[in-house]
Write a protein that holds these residues in place. Structure first.
Motif, short mmCIF file in Angstrom:
data_model
loop_
_atom_site.label_atom_id
_atom_site.label_comp_id
_atom_site.label_asym_id
_atom_site.label_seq_id
_atom_site.Cartn_x
_atom_site.Cartn_y
_atom_site.Cartn_z
N ARG A 1 0.81 -1.23 0.00
CA ARG A 1 0.00 0.00 0.00
C ARG A 1 0.84 1.28 0.00
O ARG A 1 0.70 2.14 0.86
CB ARG A 1 -0.93 0.03 1.22
N SER A 48 1.62 4.90 -0.78
CA SER A 48 0.84 6.08 -1.10
C SER A 48 1.77 7.28 -1.17
O SER A 48 2.56 7.51 -0.25
CB SER A 48 -0.24 6.32 -0.02
N ASP A 78 2.61 0.78 4.87
CA ASP A 78 2.24 0.16 6.14
C ASP A 78 3.47 -0.46 6.78
O ASP A 78 4.09 -1.36 6.21
CB ASP A 78 1.17 -0.91 5.91
N HIS A 119 -2.81 -7.93 4.23
CA HIS A 119 -3.34 -6.90 3.32
C HIS A 119 -4.85 -7.04 3.18
O HIS A 119 -5.58 -6.03 3.23
CB HIS A 119 -2.66 -7.03 1.96
N GLU A 120 -5.34 -8.25 3.01
CA GLU A 120 -6.78 -8.46 2.86
C GLU A 120 -7.53 -8.12 4.15
O GLU A 120 -8.63 -7.55 4.11
CB GLU A 120 -7.05 -9.92 2.47
N LEU A 160 -6.71 -5.87 6.29
CA LEU A 160 -6.70 -4.42 6.45
C LEU A 160 -7.63 -3.72 5.48
O LEU A 160 -8.15 -2.65 5.77
CB LEU A 160 -5.28 -3.88 6.25
N ASN A 161 -7.84 -4.30 4.32
CA ASN A 161 -8.49 -3.58 3.23
C ASN A 161 -9.81 -4.17 2.76
O ASN A 161 -10.31 -3.78 1.71
CB ASN A 161 -7.53 -3.50 2.02
N SER A 205 -7.72 -1.80 13.03
CA SER A 205 -8.88 -0.96 12.74
C SER A 205 -8.99 0.17 13.74
O SER A 205 -9.27 1.33 13.38
CB SER A 205 -10.16 -1.80 12.75
N ASP A 249 -6.36 2.78 12.87
CA ASP A 249 -6.72 3.58 11.70
C ASP A 249 -7.76 4.64 12.07
O ASP A 249 -7.69 5.78 11.60
CB ASP A 249 -7.27 2.69 10.59
#
Length: 345
Positions: free
Chosen positions: A12, A14, A137, A279-280, A282-283, A323, A326
């Protein structure tokens, strides 16, 4: 999907551009792009890649902790500091640096998310730069960043294949110098594009005897094996099947893979599956059973055990904790006062 593209997708990355500077000799600054600065542009991250694109003139750069790392960067070259370490930029290599953060704070008032502008120096030869970062991340393994040199430069202009980059560099400089609606998005995507191109050129320039993940990705046989595993991580791969597909014997592939990556193929695959799973988690909103199946586990229990070994806690608890983090970061960013200037650069 090739291995490099897959790693960049999972971690990820950014990007954002935060500074357009016009610096006149003599000048010298020291600083780093840290999580506090990133918070004005993206969700907070402690794992940051710094970069500086020289659009006019030239300068010197080195890591603050390594005097022998000094390199000269000219117009059209991109300086990359993959681990975001404190580094020094200056019009000459022997100048005393001033802290970059207080310098920005004393001269600029910019709304969070906008490109800051800085004019500084002694009035001599001009150097113009566009500075940015890529955040990722910090909990996920990133074999690309760990394989890159601690500081390096890439020539983005003097290559017959890169006419498109020349126009992109001019476009980036114009966008950073003259803020318009949509500039933040344009510059963020351009940051990511420039970083991918820097990785590709770094791979091309690696010495023939270099080891590590990037060198392995370049190797004819190991690179093909990596691409196969990254394209189908849930597949029940064996070293025998990988060897047949890449055109080597089982023992030759196992040895070659280990020589480059310092771990055998199946160990690498097991760890990468868990990175994809993280990754899955988190997203998305997939159940643990669905995530386990997606990355090749026959049972949720086996997935839970493997995930706990890698990340220190079961996937359900890990997802819940992340979560909460975030949400806390989002709340902190929302409360940041308009016009706040980062303390470091």
């Amino acid at each position: 999907m090739d291995a490099i593209s897959d790693v960049l997708r999972v971690v990820r990355l950014s990007g954002a551009v935060y500074l357009y500077s016009e610096l006149t000799a003599p000048w010298c600054v020291i600083g780093k792009t840290d999580g506090a600065l990133c918070a004005g542009y993206l969700p907070r991250s402690e794992r940051v890649v710094s970069y500086h694109l020289i659009t006019e003139g030239n300068c010197w750069a080195r890591l603050a902790a390594d005097p022998d790392s000094a390199i000269q960067i000219n117009a059209g070259e991109l300086l990359v500091v993959p681990q975001g370490e404190t580094h020094i930029l200056g019009s000459a290599p022997d100048l005393t640096p001033v802290p970059f953060g207080p310098l920005l704070a004393s001269q600029l008032e910019t709304a969070p998310g906008e490109v800051m502008k800085l004019s500084y120096g002694g009035g001599g030869a001009m150097t113009r730069t566009v500075c940015g970062f890529l955040a990722c991340d910090e909990t996920l393994s990133n074999p690309i960043l760990s394989s890159l040199p601690r500081i390096f430069k890439i020539d983005m202009r003097n290559d017959p294949r890169s006419a498109w980059l020349e126009s992109s560099l001019q476009f980036a400089a114009a966008e950073a110098a003259e803020w318009r609606a949509g500039s933040a998005t344009v510059l963020a995507k351009l940051s990511e594009l420039l970083f991918v191109e820097a990785i590709r050129r770094c791979i091309d320039a690696l010495p023939a005897d270099r080891k590590g993940w990037l060198a392995g990705a370049r190797d004819r046989f190991v690179g093909r094996a990596l691409s196969l595993m990254h394209a189908r991580p849930a597949h029940d791969w064996t070293v025998d099947e990988l060897a047949r597909k890449v055109g080597l014997s089982r023992s030759a592939l196992a040895q070659r893979f280990t020589d480059f990556l310092e771990q055998p193929p199946m160990q690498y695959l097991a760890r990468w599956r868990l990175q994809v799973a993280a990754h899955e988690l988190l997203n998305g909103n997939k159940s643990l059973a669905a995530v386990a199946e997606q990355v090749g586990y026959d049972s949720e229990a086996a997935f839970n055990r493997a995930f706990k070994r890698e990340f220190g806690m079961p996937p359900a608890g890990w997802r819940k904790d992340r979560s909460k983090a975030d949400v806390a970061d989002a709340s902190a960013n929302a409360l940041q006062p308009t016009g706040e200037t980062p303390a470091a650069a």
